[in-house]
Design a protein around this motif. Structure first.
Motif: not given
Length: 281
Positions: A110-138
């Motif tokens: 699935y693709y996840l897109s930011p909703d409402l005013a969540g663009a800032g938090a979305y970008s933060l998580l996206l960049e954190a995952i990219k730069q650490t090279g980690k995968i979140g288990i949820a």
């Protein structure tokens, strides 16, 4: 794209509102069952074999068969009551390395897109995952089905792969005829490894196509256009032989996949431009 789920990703105390979209689509060609005599679609009615009558939708309830023909009925309010309170949250439990996850666990993307005013938090998580090279288990619940999930970055998008729980994956001990130990001929193994190397390429998904679906689409278009259709067998794959001997098969495969040697143009003999000097005695 149609939104299939709406909620939020949570990691720690960070809350990321998102909308979910299916990343893949069913390209299979589906057929309807028709009445052979008149060509009209056949309807499938829901009937009760005990009452011998057709059942309306509001007469249907859910039941679990715990013994042969013995059921326990589950009411909708009972099912709703045991749902997780955080059913609208993708809660990241841990971060791991992608190579630690066996592909056997992956289910659907699935693709996840930011909703409402969540663009800032979305970008933060996206960049954190990219730069650490980690995968979140949820953990997530979609349409009353609870799943594990892997949260990762694909370009500028947060992507979620639903995963099976460990108890949903069958044990290898149930697979028949697996070898207890692998015993191979070293020469054959060397040739097999050489063949793997010769066939190794960078993964380019666009070069792979569903030939059957393309052929089926062409056949349907022919029939719609009223063209005659010749039924024929698909020709055998090019280069296929009836080699039974394993060593011979490996050698034949190596020869068939061996790159052609580069041929350089013939070297022309240059003519001398200097004049021949007279010999002085």
């Amino acid at each position: 794209m149609h939104t299939v789920w709406k909620g939020a990703i949570s990691f720690g105390l960070v809350h990321v509102p998102v909308k979910m979209y299916t990343a893949t689509e069913d390209k299979d060609i589906h057929f309807r069952s028709l009445h052979k005599d008149c060509g009209m679609p056949i309807s499938y009615a829901k009937t009760c074999r005990h009452c011998d009558k057709e059942i309306e939708l509001d007469e249907i309830v859910k039941g679990f068969e715990y013994e042969k023909d013995r059921f326990v009925i589950m009411k909708e309010e009972e099912l709703e009551g045991i749902k997780d309170e955080a059913a609208k949250t993708i809660k990241i439990l841990d971060f791991v390395d992608l190579h630690d996850i066996d592909p056997l666990y992956f289910q659907k993307t699935y693709y996840l897109s930011p909703d409402l005013a969540g663009a800032g938090a979305y970008s933060l998580l996206l960049e954190a995952i990219k730069q650490t090279g980690k995968i979140g288990i949820a953990k997530i619940s979609i349409r009353s089905k609870s799943s594990l999930a892997a949260i990762r970055a694909v370009d500028n998008c947060i992507c979620m792969e639903t995963m099976f729980f460990p108890d949903e994956i069958r044990s290898l001990s149930q697979v028949p005829n697996l070898p207890t130990e692998t015993v191979v001929n070293e020469k054959e193994l060397g040739m097999a490894k050489a063949l793997v190397e010769q066939l190794s390429e960078k993964f380019e998904p666009n070069k792979y196509t569903d030939e059957y679906r393309l052929a089926l689409t062409a056949l349907i278009e022919q029939k719609i256009a009223g063209e005659s259709v010749d039924i024929m067998k698909t020709p055998a794959a090019a280069g296929r032989s009836n080699v039974v001997d394993l060593m011979a098969a490996l050698q034949a495969s190596l020869d068939a996949t061996k790159p052609l040697p580069e041929t350089s143009p013939p070297i022309r003999k240059r003519k001398s431009t200097s004049k021949k000097k007279d010999h002085v005695s």
